[in-house]
Design a protein around this motif. Sequence first.
Motif, PDB file in Angstrom:
ATOM      1  N   LEU A 199      25.170  13.952 -29.661  1.00 20.09           N
ATOM      2  CA  LEU A 199      24.746  12.605 -29.256  1.00 20.09           C
ATOM      3  C   LEU A 199      23.243  12.541 -28.967  1.00 20.09           C
ATOM      4  CD1 LEU A 199      27.759  11.671 -26.914  1.00 20.09           C
ATOM      5  CD2 LEU A 199      27.269  10.731 -29.179  1.00 20.09           C
ATOM      6  N   GLY A 200      22.551  13.676 -29.164  1.00 18.53           N
ATOM      7  CA  GLY A 200      21.101  13.648 -29.039  1.00 18.53           C
ATOM      8  C   GLY A 200      20.525  14.402 -27.853  1.00 18.53           C
ATOM      9  N   ALA A 201      21.373  15.116 -27.097  1.00 20.72           N
ATOM     10  CA  ALA A 201      20.854  15.897 -25.969  1.00 20.72           C
ATOM     11  C   ALA A 201      20.125  17.140 -26.494  1.00 20.72           C
ATOM     12  CB  ALA A 201      21.990  16.308 -25.036  1.00 20.72           C
ATOM     13  N   HIS A 202      19.237  17.695 -25.650  1.00 24.03           N
ATOM     14  CA  HIS A 202      18.496  18.905 -26.019  1.00 24.03           C
ATOM     15  C   HIS A 202      19.055  20.103 -25.274  1.00 24.03           C
ATOM     16  CE1 HIS A 202      15.244  17.111 -28.365  1.00 24.03           C
ATOM     17  NE2 HIS A 202      15.459  16.055 -27.606  1.00 24.03           N
ATOM     18  N   GLY A 203      19.164  21.224 -25.980  1.00 27.94           N
ATOM     19  CA  GLY A 203      19.660  22.427 -25.341  1.00 27.94           C
ATOM     20  C   GLY A 203      18.695  23.581 -25.513  1.00 27.94           C
ATOM     21  N   ARG A 204      18.592  24.421 -24.496  1.00 29.09           N
ATOM     22  CA  ARG A 204      17.834  25.666 -24.616  1.00 29.09           C
ATOM     23  C   ARG A 204      18.364  26.663 -23.595  1.00 29.09           C
ATOM     24  NH1 ARG A 204      12.289  25.778 -21.652  1.00 29.09           N
ATOM     25  NH2 ARG A 204      12.712  24.519 -19.836  1.00 29.09           N
ATOM     26  N   VAL A 205      18.121  27.942 -23.881  1.00 24.94           N
ATOM     27  CA  VAL A 205      18.616  28.987 -22.991  1.00 24.94           C
ATOM     28  C   VAL A 205      17.501  29.387 -22.029  1.00 24.94           C
ATOM     29  CG1 VAL A 205      19.526  31.340 -22.855  1.00 24.94           C
ATOM     30  CG2 VAL A 205      20.280  29.814 -24.687  1.00 24.94           C
ATOM     31  N   PRO A 209      19.705  12.903 -23.360  1.00 23.70           N
ATOM     32  CA  PRO A 209      18.626  12.171 -24.041  1.00 23.70           C
ATOM     33  C   PRO A 209      17.896  11.269 -23.049  1.00 23.70           C
ATOM     34  CG  PRO A 209      20.702  11.972 -25.239  1.00 23.70           C
ATOM     35  CD  PRO A 209      21.016  12.635 -23.946  1.00 23.70           C
ATOM     36  N   MET A 210      16.586  11.170 -23.223  1.00 26.94           N
ATOM     37  CA  MET A 210      15.732  10.391 -22.316  1.00 26.94           C
ATOM     38  C   MET A 210      16.259   8.971 -22.133  1.00 26.94           C
ATOM     39  SD  MET A 210      12.557  11.853 -21.457  1.00 26.94           S
ATOM     40  CE  MET A 210      10.989  11.674 -22.287  1.00 26.94           C
ATOM     41  N   VAL A 241      20.372  15.683 -16.064  1.00 27.58           N
ATOM     42  CA  VAL A 241      20.013  14.352 -16.560  1.00 27.58           C
ATOM     43  C   VAL A 241      18.658  14.353 -17.273  1.00 27.58           C
ATOM     44  CG1 VAL A 241      21.442  13.066 -14.897  1.00 27.58           C
ATOM     45  CG2 VAL A 241      19.087  13.640 -14.315  1.00 27.58           C
ATOM     46  N   SER A 242      17.813  15.351 -17.006  1.00 27.11           N
ATOM     47  CA  SER A 242      16.522  15.454 -17.694  1.00 27.11           C
ATOM     48  C   SER A 242      15.996  16.882 -17.571  1.00 27.11           C
ATOM     49  CB  SER A 242      15.502  14.485 -17.075  1.00 27.11           C
ATOM     50  OG  SER A 242      15.214  14.894 -15.743  1.00 27.11           O
ATOM     51  N   GLU A 243      14.993  17.201 -18.402  1.00 31.28           N
ATOM     52  CA  GLU A 243      14.344  18.526 -18.330  1.00 31.28           C
ATOM     53  C   GLU A 243      13.749  18.739 -16.934  1.00 31.28           C
ATOM     54  OE1 GLU A 243      13.812  20.800 -20.873  1.00 31.28           O
ATOM     55  OE2 GLU A 243      14.224  19.686 -22.715  1.00 31.28           O
ATOM     56  N   ALA A 244      13.163  17.662 -16.394  1.00 33.43           N
ATOM     57  CA  ALA A 244      12.504  17.761 -15.085  1.00 33.43           C
ATOM     58  C   ALA A 244      13.519  18.093 -13.997  1.00 33.43           C
ATOM     59  CB  ALA A 244      11.786  16.452 -14.765  1.00 33.43           C
ATOM     60  N   GLU A 245      14.679  17.435 -14.040  1.00 35.71           N
ATOM     61  CA  GLU A 245      15.715  17.710 -13.040  1.00 35.71           C
ATOM     62  C   GLU A 245      16.266  19.121 -13.208  1.00 35.71           C
ATOM     63  OE1 GLU A 245      17.119  15.240 -10.285  1.00 35.71           O
ATOM     64  OE2 GLU A 245      15.005  15.560 -10.735  1.00 35.71           O
ATOM     65  N   LEU A 246      16.406  19.579 -14.463  1.00 36.02           N
ATOM     66  CA  LEU A 246      16.879  20.944 -14.708  1.00 36.02           C
ATOM     67  C   LEU A 246      15.917  21.961 -14.094  1.00 36.02           C
ATOM     68  CD1 LEU A 246      18.174  20.653 -18.381  1.00 36.02           C
ATOM     69  CD2 LEU A 246      19.544  21.282 -16.403  1.00 36.02           C
ATOM     70  N   ALA A 247      14.626  21.701 -14.246  1.00 35.35           N
ATOM     71  CA  ALA A 247      13.620  22.618 -13.691  1.00 35.35           C
ATOM     72  C   ALA A 247      13.648  22.560 -12.164  1.00 35.35           C
ATOM     73  CB  ALA A 247      12.237  22.249 -14.214  1.00 35.35           C
ATOM     74  N   ARG A 248      13.748  21.347 -11.616  1.00 37.24           N
ATOM     75  CA  ARG A 248      13.722  21.172 -10.161  1.00 37.24           C
ATOM     76  C   ARG A 248      14.934  21.845  -9.507  1.00 37.24           C
ATOM     77  NH1 ARG A 248      15.660  17.626  -6.290  1.00 37.24           N
ATOM     78  NH2 ARG A 248      16.898  16.425  -7.782  1.00 37.24           N
ATOM     79  N   THR A 261      18.099   4.624 -18.411  1.00 38.56           N
ATOM     80  CA  THR A 261      18.798   3.338 -18.370  1.00 38.56           C
ATOM     81  C   THR A 261      20.041   3.361 -17.482  1.00 38.56           C
ATOM     82  OG1 THR A 261      20.032   3.961 -20.344  1.00 38.56           O
ATOM     83  CG2 THR A 261      18.056   2.600 -20.668  1.00 38.56           C
ATOM     84  N   ARG A 262      20.409   4.534 -16.999  1.00 33.95           N
ATOM     85  CA  ARG A 262      21.667   4.655 -16.275  1.00 33.95           C
ATOM     86  C   ARG A 262      21.481   5.493 -15.030  1.00 33.95           C
ATOM     87  NH1 ARG A 262      26.476   5.696 -20.541  1.00 33.95           N
ATOM     88  NH2 ARG A 262      24.987   4.762 -21.962  1.00 33.95           N
TER      89      ARG A 262
END
Length: 153
Positions: A47-53, A63-64, A86-93, A69-70
């Motif tokens: 559905l467009g999400a990004h994945g990395r290890v 996806p942004m 929910v985002s790269e930033a939240e994953l890092a935080r 929007t939600r």
Amino acid sequence: LGKRVESIKGTKSDAHNRLMAFRLLLRLWALPCTLVGWMAALVLVLLGAHGRVVEGVLEIALPMRWSSTRRWPFAALTLGHVVIGVSEAELARLRAHEQAHVRQFERWGPLFPLLYALASVASWWRGEGLYAGNRFEQEARRAEVNARIAPQA
Ligand SMILES: [Zn+2]
């Protein structure tokens, strides 16, 4: 001397191999939960999400357009060795927090979702809410605070 160096090397690689075998066992123990995470990850990536290890864990960032929007009921969610954020930033935080949950999946394996739910009920019973008083969440928050005090990187 040559022989001695060899034997030291030998012991070192034995210890390394044992550590690798132990890590593999932990991953296998958590695998039933990781499989659920992989299925969720597969759908989200389609559905467009990004994945990395990152640090041995598959991190999926939504996806942004979804996160802007939600409102989601969670900022990040851990399923075995998969973390959905929910985002790269939240994953890092939240990395230290979610990594603590990964360690909990490694410790309790397929029992963890049940134990987590029981801990939530126990917390609610004590009047501390389903989340705040959950001992697994408290442990993850301690890891989060420790990481802030002494960052790994
Ligand atoms: Zn948590």
